[in-house]
Design a protein around this motif. Structure first.
Motif, PDB file in Angstrom:
ATOM      1  N   ASP A 526       0.921  -1.132   0.077  1.00  0.00           N
ATOM      2  CA  ASP A 526      -0.453   0.361   0.369  1.00  0.00           C
ATOM      3  C   ASP A 526       0.621   1.458   0.248  1.00  0.00           C
ATOM      4  O   ASP A 526       0.626   2.582  -0.567  1.00  0.00           O
ATOM      5  N   ALA A 527       1.474   1.031   1.120  1.00  0.00           N
ATOM      6  CA  ALA A 527       2.485   2.240   0.833  1.00  0.00           C
ATOM      7  C   ALA A 527       3.828   2.728  -0.061  1.00  0.00           C
ATOM      8  O   ALA A 527       3.827   4.007  -1.109  1.00  0.00           O
ATOM      9  N   MET A 528       4.397   2.005  -0.829  1.00  0.00           N
ATOM     10  CA  MET A 528       4.610   1.810  -2.421  1.00  0.00           C
ATOM     11  C   MET A 528       3.516   2.138  -3.581  1.00  0.00           C
ATOM     12  O   MET A 528       4.115   2.379  -4.357  1.00  0.00           O
ATOM     13  N   ARG A 557       6.504   5.322   0.987  1.00  0.00           N
ATOM     14  CA  ARG A 557       6.288   6.654   1.713  1.00  0.00           C
ATOM     15  C   ARG A 557       7.041   6.667   3.464  1.00  0.00           C
ATOM     16  O   ARG A 557       6.468   8.094   3.434  1.00  0.00           O
ATOM     17  N   GLY A 558       6.491   6.139   3.665  1.00  0.00           N
ATOM     18  CA  GLY A 558       6.937   5.948   5.319  1.00  0.00           C
ATOM     19  C   GLY A 558       6.039   6.860   6.047  1.00  0.00           C
ATOM     20  O   GLY A 558       4.836   6.794   5.510  1.00  0.00           O
ATOM     21  N   MET A 559       6.475   7.645   7.333  1.00  0.00           N
ATOM     22  CA  MET A 559       5.267   7.680   8.207  1.00  0.00           C
ATOM     23  C   MET A 559       6.260   8.871   8.449  1.00  0.00           C
ATOM     24  O   MET A 559       7.217   8.825   9.077  1.00  0.00           O
ATOM     25  N   SER A 560       5.451  10.233   9.451  1.00  0.00           N
ATOM     26  CA  SER A 560       6.211  11.256   9.659  1.00  0.00           C
ATOM     27  C   SER A 560       5.825  10.650  10.900  1.00  0.00           C
ATOM     28  O   SER A 560       5.758   9.729  11.442  1.00  0.00           O
ATOM     29  N   GLY A 584      -4.527  -3.771  11.663  1.00  0.00           N
ATOM     30  CA  GLY A 584      -3.631  -4.530  11.523  1.00  0.00           C
ATOM     31  C   GLY A 584      -2.220  -5.034  12.455  1.00  0.00           C
ATOM     32  O   GLY A 584      -1.931  -5.664  12.822  1.00  0.00           O
ATOM     33  N   LEU A 585      -2.107  -3.953  12.865  1.00  0.00           N
ATOM     34  CA  LEU A 585      -0.963  -3.752  13.176  1.00  0.00           C
ATOM     35  C   LEU A 585      -1.195  -3.927  14.404  1.00  0.00           C
ATOM     36  O   LEU A 585      -0.158  -4.851  15.235  1.00  0.00           O
ATOM     37  N   VAL A 586      -2.555  -3.917  15.160  1.00  0.00           N
ATOM     38  CA  VAL A 586      -2.446  -3.780  16.701  1.00  0.00           C
ATOM     39  C   VAL A 586      -2.515  -5.740  16.604  1.00  0.00           C
ATOM     40  O   VAL A 586      -2.186  -6.099  18.323  1.00  0.00           O
TER      41      VAL A 586
END
Ligand code: ADP
Length: 624
Positions: A526-528, A557-560, A584-586
């Motif tokens: 998703d991020a790419m 994109r990464g994250m701030s 998902g991450l939780v």
């Protein structure tokens, strides 16, 4: 109980009170002990003195009675009778004098003589020419009074003499008097000796005039009973001097024993006596007691020393004080004991009360804890349930995301299989059996692939029941996960770089591990999406501490930086509505945690994200 009694009992319970009480008891004990002992001692002393007075009086009586019959016997002597008839017979007088001298020596008297009524000595044991020893007035007075005996001072012997008289009758009446003179000096000397030795007791013989005529203290001789001054006392002294009974130099000083002191013997008075010696200032304090010698007209006075009694009384006083002290201390001890017992019982009662209170508190606290525990258990149950539901929801979300890809994944082989089957029918009609067989083999391979996909989906959607870890080959799990996201990788033309040793095995639930990996790969893709460079790197390596570290890198994109801490918050998502749930991450983090590992996220050097987690490595291949 009346209030004042309560107050008294409370006061008595104080130790300081017992100090005063003890002192009071000591003083009382001293007074009682001393006075009782003194009274008893004085009574005993008085009784003993009276007994001794009896003894002294008997001795004196015996001494005087020894010569009582001598004058009478001598009067019967024919020579004496003859002298009465012819008093001026010089020869006879000399003869009688010799006889009297002999008898005097034998009888142990001091002097025997015969005196004419005018006082002239007719014959004497001292010799015919002897002068008359007692003063003539005293002798005349006794003769006139018809007294058979009298006492008079003997100038020569410097002591008292006792005179026994016997009238010698002639035919014409009283012609002469026979006198036996007895010295009391030896007896007095014995008393003096006794007084010196005993120190305790003094003895006085007092005549009818109140003059001390014999004394165990020589200085007191011729002292006058009573005390006083003035004309009456002076004239009394002058009369005594004139009486001729006493030596000319007699002083008649005050003896100091008042008459009333002797009147009632039960009183036991104490009298300050004149000094024993002329050089002394004050005499002893003594207790006088009297016994009259009626026939002689004398009084025998014994003076006993009460100092021994007083000493004894002092000892008894100290004994009484000691007893008082003992009683006080005993009282203090009993009171202290009583107080200690009371305090003990109070303390016990308080302890029991505290114990009961503590028990009640413990009961209450236990009940509270039990209910809190129940509540906690309930909450934990709900939480576990919620977590399970969350996991399931996460799976469903992933499934939803994947459904498009999956349908694509399934449709392709289905289309190919339909084409192959139709082609096969045509080939059968054409009799090309060999080619039909190839088509069927291809169909079989495709069915196999479809079966693989559905099996994966089935295991993925199923709730995990097996909690304990099982040996899982890490590379297989990664490949299974990649299979599920494979269509997306292809769609977005993502380059995959795998760096996982095939032999690396971990202990966990393979299905759930795949769920984590699918989630991480999906997020990376998703991020790419739309990024110029799209590289997914999956690496794994075993470390020395028995763990296997898995790293997933992307070039998305990464994250701030400020959003990073919120990454593992439930429902945190940056994806448009309908695409991301934020679970998902939780869930992934929870699963890794269940495996005994930790899931971390950080920005990587390429500007994308790195997700890293660890798992227990399977050390020994024989475990499988
Ligand atoms: P969801 O994917 O449903 O949004 P996740 O918990 O999987 O839920 O992800 C939460 C958010 O974390 C995502 O919306 C995204 O913004 C961010 N994220 C996750 N993985 C990456 C990644 N590899 N690169 C950039 N952002 C990511």
């Amino acid at each position: 109980m009346p209030p004042f009694l309560n107050t008294l009992i409370r006061r008595l319970a104080r130790p300081s009170v017992y100090v005063y009480v003890t002192v009071l008891l000591m003083v009382l004990g001293w007074i009682v002990g001393q006075s009782v002992s003194e009274r008893a001692g004085m009574t005993q002393l008085s009784a003993m003195t009276l007994e001794r007075l009896e003894l002294y009086s008997n001795t004196l009586d015996a001494e005087l009675a020894r010569h009582a019959d001598l004058p009478g016997l001598l009067a019967t002597d024919p020579q004496v009778q003859a002298l009465v008839q012819s008093p001026q017979d010089i020869k006879l007088r000399a003869q009688i004098s010799r006889t009297l001298a002999r008898i005097n020596v034998r009888a142990g008297a001091m002097q025997i003589f015969i005196a004419a009524p005018d006082g002239q000595v007719l014959a004497s044991s001292d010799g015919a020419q002897s002068t008359q020893s007692p003063p003539p007035p005293r002798l005349r007075e006794a003769l006139n009074a018809g007294r058979p005996h009298f006492f008079a001072a003997d100038e020569r012997a410097a002591s008292l003499a006792y005179y026994l008289l016997h009238p010698l009758q002639s035919e014409g009446g009283a012609a002469a008097t026979l006198v036996v003179k007895v010295s009391l000096a030896p007896l007095e000397a014995t008393w003096v000796d006794l007084g010196l030795r005993s120190e305790g007791e003094r003895l006085l013989v007092v005549d009818a005039q109140g003059v001390v005529i014999m004394s165990s203290v020589p200085r007191w001789r011729y002292f006058l009973l009573g005390r006083g001054s003035g004309a009456a006392r002076d004239s009394e002294r002058a009369a005594l001097r004139a009486s001729g009974r006493y030596p000319a130099d007699a002083g008649f000083e005050d003896m100091g024993i008042p008459a009333e002191a002797l009147e009632s013997p039960g009183d036991m008075p104490l009298v300050r006596m004149p000094p024993l010696e002329a050089i002394q200032k004050a005499g002893p304090v003594l207790m006088p007691q009297e016994r009259p010698l009626v026939p002689l007209g004398l009084r025998l006075i014994a003076l006993s020393d009460p100092s021994g009694v007083r000493r004894q009384a002092r000892y008894a006083g100290w004994g009484g004080a000691a007893f008082g002290a003992f009683a006080g201390v005993l009282g203090l001890y009993l009171a202290s004991r009583r107080r200690a017992l009371r305090q003990l019982s109070q303390a016990q009662a308080q302890l029991q009360q505290a114990h009961a209170q503590l028990e009640r508190l413990v009961d209450a606290r236990t009940a509270q804890l039990r209910s809190t525990n129940e509540e906690l258990k309930h909450q934990i149950g709900q939480r576990v349930k919620a977590e399970d539901e969350l996991v399931q929801a996460g799976k469903l979300a992933v499934l939803g995301q994947m459904s498009a890809g999956i349908s694509h994944e399934v449709n392709q082989p289905l289309t190919a299989m339909r084409a192959l089957a139709r082609n096969g029918l045509l080939l059968l009609e054409a009799g090309r059996h060999a080619t039909v067989a190839e088509n069927l083999t291809a169909i079989d391979a495709m069915v196999e692939r479809l079966g693989l996909i559905t099996r994966q989906l089935k295991t993925f959607a199923r709730k995990a029941e097996q909690q304990e870890g099982a040996p899982v080959t890490l590379l297989t799990s990664i490949e299974n996960a990649l299979l599920l996201v494979g269509h997306r990788l292809r769609e977005d033309v993502v380059t995959l770089k795998l760096d996982v040793p095939p032999a690396l095995r971990v202990l966990c639930d393979g299905n759930r591990l795949e769920q984590v990996l699918v989630n991480l790969f999906g997020n990376a893709i998703d991020a790419m999406h739309g990024e110029p460079q799209r590289l997914l790197t999956v690496g794994a390596a075993a470390s020395d501490d028995g763990r296997v570290r898995v790293v997933v890198d992307d070039t998305g994109r990464g994250m701030s930086e400020n959003l990073l801490p919120r990454l593992f918050e439930p429902f945190f998502t940056t994806k448009p509505a309908g695409e991301g749930l934020g679970l998902g991450l939780v869930i992934s983090s929870k699963i890794i945690h269940d495996f005994g590992g930790t899931l971390h996220a950080q920005r990587n050097n390429g500007g994308g994200m790195r997700f890293e987690f660890d798992l227990p490595a399977l050390q020994d291949s024989s475990d499988v």
